[in-house]
Design an enzyme around this catalytic site. Structure first.
Site, PDB file in Angstrom:
ATOM      1  N   HIS A  50      39.717  42.732  41.062  1.00 31.26           N
ATOM      2  CA  HIS A  50      40.794  43.494  41.691  1.00 31.26           C
ATOM      3  C   HIS A  50      40.799  44.931  41.183  1.00 31.26           C
ATOM      4  CE1 HIS A  50      43.047  39.864  43.323  1.00 31.26           C
ATOM      5  NE2 HIS A  50      42.126  39.320  42.533  1.00 31.26           N
ATOM      6  N   SER A 108      30.219  36.398  35.091  1.00 31.27           N
ATOM      7  CA  SER A 108      29.462  37.512  34.556  1.00 31.27           C
ATOM      8  C   SER A 108      30.369  38.469  33.796  1.00 31.27           C
ATOM      9  CB  SER A 108      28.700  38.224  35.668  1.00 31.27           C
ATOM     10  OG  SER A 108      27.700  39.040  35.130  1.00 31.27           O
ATOM     11  N   ASP A 116      40.224  38.318  34.941  1.00 33.94           N
ATOM     12  CA  ASP A 116      40.491  37.482  33.778  1.00 33.94           C
ATOM     13  C   ASP A 116      39.252  37.516  32.896  1.00 33.94           C
ATOM     14  OD1 ASP A 116      42.789  36.739  35.105  1.00 33.94           O
ATOM     15  OD2 ASP A 116      42.378  34.593  35.084  1.00 33.94           O
TER      16      ASP A 116
END
Length: 287
Positions: A154, A257, A97
């Site tokens: 992911h 980050s 995200d």
């Protein structure tokens, strides 16, 4: 948290100047221990601040009660409910995200860091000429994770891990405004480079650390550090090389980050209008 107007103001310039002078690694080590404290009132205070300040959507979380987590770090790296991040059935999926700050073609060895600012692919990959040569004239996408975001990483494509590299460095903020103020920011900060073989050729994910990022960890190795504070490399061959399917969890940031995705020339074609968009893990970002 910065607004969508990323033009650096005096406050941003002052904060960046202070980061140049402050003991970045000492502050981050302090945050590492603070984030793992299981002292009830302290971890609840930190969680309450982030949930309120950044409007975190806890309805997506597997455990919806933010105060049920044993530590702030457990809350920050929380798992999501199954199905809340649908996985694209074609193309390359976003690994995280976040907001796509920059994306596009790598111009031989040059990547865009921010408007009017470029940096070296060779420097980003810790001076590894062979690795850099695989991605020259390829494509990249830089995705910034804000405090409200899901912080697990992911796989964008099916792939087999071939190499992991830990690169020590600075710990500047990686916000979009800081990217306009610190030359070569992503090639200066501490980072972990993950190199995979995929059906579309080599793919690299660069996990960039930042101030107050307590650590980065992977599902096969745990926390990634260097035994001697220098560059550290791990290679994976044969049956011992971990293989992951697209969408499978591979790593996480202990605090927020940036992730940079690198693909070889002609491997993928980034979707139109990607720069400036907020994306969700599993969403299609390239054909």
């Amino acid at each position: 948290m910065n607004t969508d107007d990323t033009t650096p103001g005096w406050g941003d310039r002052l904060n960046t100047a202070l980061l140049r002078m402050l003991p970045q690694h000492l502050l981050s080590r302090g945050m590492y221990h603070l984030a793992r404290s299981e002292t009830g009132w302290l971890k609840d205070l930190l969680i309450r601040y982030v949930v309120t300040r950044y409007d975190v959507d806890m309805q997506e979380a597997l455990v919806e009660d933010p105060y049920a987590y044993p530590s702030f770090n457990a809350f920050f790296t929380r798992a999501l409910k199954p199905g809340v991040r649908p996985l694209t059935q074609e193309g390359m999926a976003s690994p995280v995200d976040g907001k796509v700050s920059q994306a596009g073609r790598i111009r031989h060895d040059r990547l865009i860091q921010a408007k009017g600012h470029e940096y070296s692919l060779y420097a980003l990959l810790a001076g590894d000429g062979f690795m850099a040569s695989q991605f020259e004239s390829g494509t990249f996408a830089t995705i910034y994770l804000a405090p409200r975001d899901y912080h697990r990483i992911h796989m964008p494509l099916d792939g087999t891990l071939r190499e992991m590299v830990f690169v020590p460095g600075d710990l500047f903020s990686v916000s979009e405004t800081t990217a306009e103020l610190v030359p070569g920011l992503f090639a200066r900060n501490e980072r972990v480079i993950l190199l995979f073989d995929t059906d579309r050729g080599p793919m690299a994910l660069v996990l960039v650390g930042a101030i107050f990022v307590g650590s980065m960890e992977t599902v096969w190795h745990g926390e990634v550090r260097s035994p001697d504070d220098g560059i550290a490399r791990w290679t994976y061959e044969g049956d011992g090389a971990p293989h992951f399917s697209r969408g499978e969890e591979i790593a996480r940031f202990n605090m927020g980050s940036t992730v940079i995705v690198l693909n070889t020339q002609h491997a993928v074609d980034p979707v139109n209008g990607l720069v400036g968009r907020r994306v969700r893990m599993g969403e299609k970002i390239a054909d």
